[in-house]
Design an enzyme around this catalytic site. Structure first.
Site, mmCIF file in Angstrom:
data_model
loop_
_atom_site.group_PDB
_atom_site.id
_atom_site.type_symbol
_atom_site.label_atom_id
_atom_site.label_comp_id
_atom_site.label_asym_id
_atom_site.label_seq_id
_atom_site.Cartn_x
_atom_site.Cartn_y
_atom_site.Cartn_z
ATOM 1 N N GLY A 31 8.821 -25.983 38.140
ATOM 2 C CA GLY A 31 8.392 -27.229 38.725
ATOM 3 C C GLY A 31 9.069 -28.453 38.147
ATOM 4 O O GLY A 31 10.096 -28.368 37.478
ATOM 5 N N LEU A 33 10.626 -30.739 39.958
ATOM 6 C CA LEU A 33 11.892 -30.420 40.603
ATOM 7 C C LEU A 33 12.871 -31.589 40.580
ATOM 8 O O LEU A 33 12.482 -32.750 40.646
ATOM 9 C CB LEU A 33 11.646 -29.988 42.048
ATOM 10 C CG LEU A 33 10.669 -28.819 42.232
ATOM 11 C CD1 LEU A 33 10.484 -28.523 43.707
ATOM 12 C CD2 LEU A 33 11.133 -27.579 41.485
ATOM 13 N N HIS A 34 14.161 -31.246 40.497
ATOM 14 C CA HIS A 34 15.245 -32.226 40.535
ATOM 15 C C HIS A 34 16.375 -31.670 41.401
ATOM 16 O O HIS A 34 16.229 -30.608 42.012
ATOM 17 C CB HIS A 34 15.730 -32.578 39.124
ATOM 18 C CG HIS A 34 16.049 -31.380 38.270
ATOM 19 N ND1 HIS A 34 17.097 -30.525 38.539
ATOM 20 C CD2 HIS A 34 15.440 -30.889 37.152
ATOM 21 C CE1 HIS A 34 17.137 -29.575 37.628
ATOM 22 N NE2 HIS A 34 16.149 -29.764 36.772
ATOM 23 N N ARG A 35 17.491 -32.394 41.440
ATOM 24 C CA ARG A 35 18.583 -31.987 42.329
ATOM 25 C C ARG A 35 19.153 -30.624 41.971
ATOM 26 O O ARG A 35 19.725 -29.940 42.827
ATOM 27 C CB ARG A 35 19.691 -33.042 42.322
ATOM 28 C CG ARG A 35 19.344 -34.288 43.141
ATOM 29 C CD ARG A 35 20.567 -35.125 43.459
ATOM 30 N NE ARG A 35 21.140 -35.729 42.270
ATOM 31 C CZ ARG A 35 22.321 -35.432 41.757
ATOM 32 N NH1 ARG A 35 23.093 -34.514 42.324
ATOM 33 N NH2 ARG A 35 22.766 -36.044 40.674
ATOM 34 N N HIS A 37 17.348 -27.989 41.094
ATOM 35 C CA HIS A 37 16.503 -27.052 41.838
ATOM 36 C C HIS A 37 16.818 -27.094 43.334
ATOM 37 O O HIS A 37 16.854 -26.056 44.000
ATOM 38 C CB HIS A 37 15.023 -27.412 41.639
ATOM 39 C CG HIS A 37 14.528 -27.287 40.236
ATOM 40 N ND1 HIS A 37 14.230 -28.376 39.461
ATOM 41 C CD2 HIS A 37 14.288 -26.197 39.463
ATOM 42 C CE1 HIS A 37 13.809 -27.977 38.274
ATOM 43 N NE2 HIS A 37 13.838 -26.659 38.246
ATOM 44 N N GLY A 147 20.051 -20.889 38.337
ATOM 45 C CA GLY A 147 21.058 -21.867 37.964
ATOM 46 C C GLY A 147 21.833 -21.451 36.727
ATOM 47 O O GLY A 147 21.278 -20.851 35.805
ATOM 48 N N GLN A 153 20.095 -16.985 30.342
ATOM 49 C CA GLN A 153 18.979 -16.472 31.136
ATOM 50 C C GLN A 153 19.476 -15.747 32.383
ATOM 51 O O GLN A 153 18.989 -14.658 32.719
ATOM 52 C CB GLN A 153 18.061 -17.621 31.537
ATOM 53 C CG GLN A 153 16.955 -17.235 32.500
ATOM 54 C CD GLN A 153 16.104 -18.425 32.877
ATOM 55 O OE1 GLN A 153 15.211 -18.802 32.145
ATOM 56 N NE2 GLN A 153 16.364 -19.022 34.032
ATOM 57 N N VAL A 176 24.322 -28.521 38.239
ATOM 58 C CA VAL A 176 24.342 -29.831 38.902
ATOM 59 C C VAL A 176 24.197 -30.892 37.821
ATOM 60 O O VAL A 176 23.331 -30.793 36.951
ATOM 61 C CB VAL A 176 23.205 -29.953 39.933
ATOM 62 C CG1 VAL A 176 23.158 -31.357 40.520
ATOM 63 C CG2 VAL A 176 23.385 -28.916 41.037
ATOM 64 N N SER A 186 14.624 -30.806 33.644
ATOM 65 C CA SER A 186 13.313 -31.443 33.683
ATOM 66 C C SER A 186 13.010 -32.164 32.375
ATOM 67 O O SER A 186 12.229 -33.109 32.344
ATOM 68 C CB SER A 186 12.224 -30.390 33.965
ATOM 69 O OG SER A 186 12.441 -29.781 35.223
#
EC number: 6.3.2.1
Length: 285
Positions: A31, A33-35, A37, A147, A153, A176, A186
């Protein structure tokens, strides 16, 4: 956009979509969220695919002295962004829904989880792989999107899927960045304006190290020295790690002969940021 916090309701929804012949694409998130995501979501929006996004701040991947309680949350803002992006369904379970009983079963990916972030955050990746495996079992996606900012990860999830024969395609999506080069995260919200300016050194030092490799430097230790020196003298950021690793399996590298991962974790104030760059190696002239 359909929305549920209940596992059984989500499973019923998915079964109905599969009956219609639709593939299931999945973007798991925590959660806020940003660009970054939204770029995952854009990649996951494919013809004839039903797109599910999950929002769950997973307590298993936070250590006792880490920022679980501080992790930014704004569910209604996230809902608006997902609706605007055209997502088909949101799954936002509670901790009680995901972990109704104390966990005694865990998923671990050996070797890959013992270095870089795993070295200084023991148990972190065990928490990640356990919750992702649970989400995969709930959603049963055909494709899942991750991402590459969290490159370690991504490799760990890919290896887990391969080792456990899960019928899921793991799709990596490039980092990004903000206009100043800072990788979207985040946690960027916690940076002061001064720390935010100092944090630009991460992308700048990665670009300089890439140039050094492309112009003939082949010593991994020398590249690591350059990264540490630049970050230390230009930002005073506290370095957790600045390492050169094999881009395929994160093994140690002495002489750079094939694609490598330049990996950074640096603290600015109380905020720990990670960044990386995969560098292809051009033959020495």
């Amino acid at each position: 956009m359909k929305r549920t916090s209940h596992i059984q309701e989500l499973r019923k929804m998915i079964a109905e979509e599969k009956k219609r012949g639709r593939k299931i694409n999945f973007v798991p998130t925590m959660g806020f969220l940003h660009r970054g995501h939204l770029s995952l979501i854009a990649q996951a929006q494919q013809k004839d695919a039903f797109l599910i996004v999950s929002i769950f701040v997973n307590p298993l991947q936070f250590g006792p002295n880490e920022d679980l309680s501080r992790y930014p949350r704004d569910l209604e803002r996230d809902v608006r962004l997902l609706e605007e992006a055209g997502v088909d369904a949101l799954f936002h379970p509670t901790v009680e829904e995901m972990y109704p009983n104390p966990m005694v079963t865990f998923v671990e990916v050996g070797q890959l989880d013992a270095m870089l972030c795993g070295a200084t955050r023991p148990g972190h990746f065990r928490g990640v792989t356990t919750v992702v495996n649970k989400l995969f079992n709930i959603v049963q996606p055909d494709k899942a999107f991750f991402g590459q900012k969290d490159y370690q990860q991504y490799l760990i999830i890919e290896r887990m899927v391969r080792d456990l024969n899960l019928p899921i395609q793991i799709c990596p999506v490039p980092i990004v960045r903000e206009e100043d080069g800072l990788a979207m995260s985040s946690r960027n919200i916690f940076l002061t304006s001064e720390q935010r300016q100092k944090a630009q050194i991460l992308s700048k030092s990665l670009a300089a190290a890439e140039l050094s490799i492309q112009t003939g430097q082949r010593s991994a230790r020398e590249i690591e020295r350059q990264l540490r020196e630049r970050i230390t003298f230009e930002s005073q950021g506290i370095i957790d790690y600045a390492e050169v690793r094999d881009a395929g399996d994160l093994s140690e590298v002495t002489e750079i002969k094939r694609p490598v991962l330049l990996a950074l974790a640096v603290k600015f104030g109380t905020t720990r940021l990670i960044d990386n760059k995969v560098v292809e190696v051009k033959p020495n002239v």
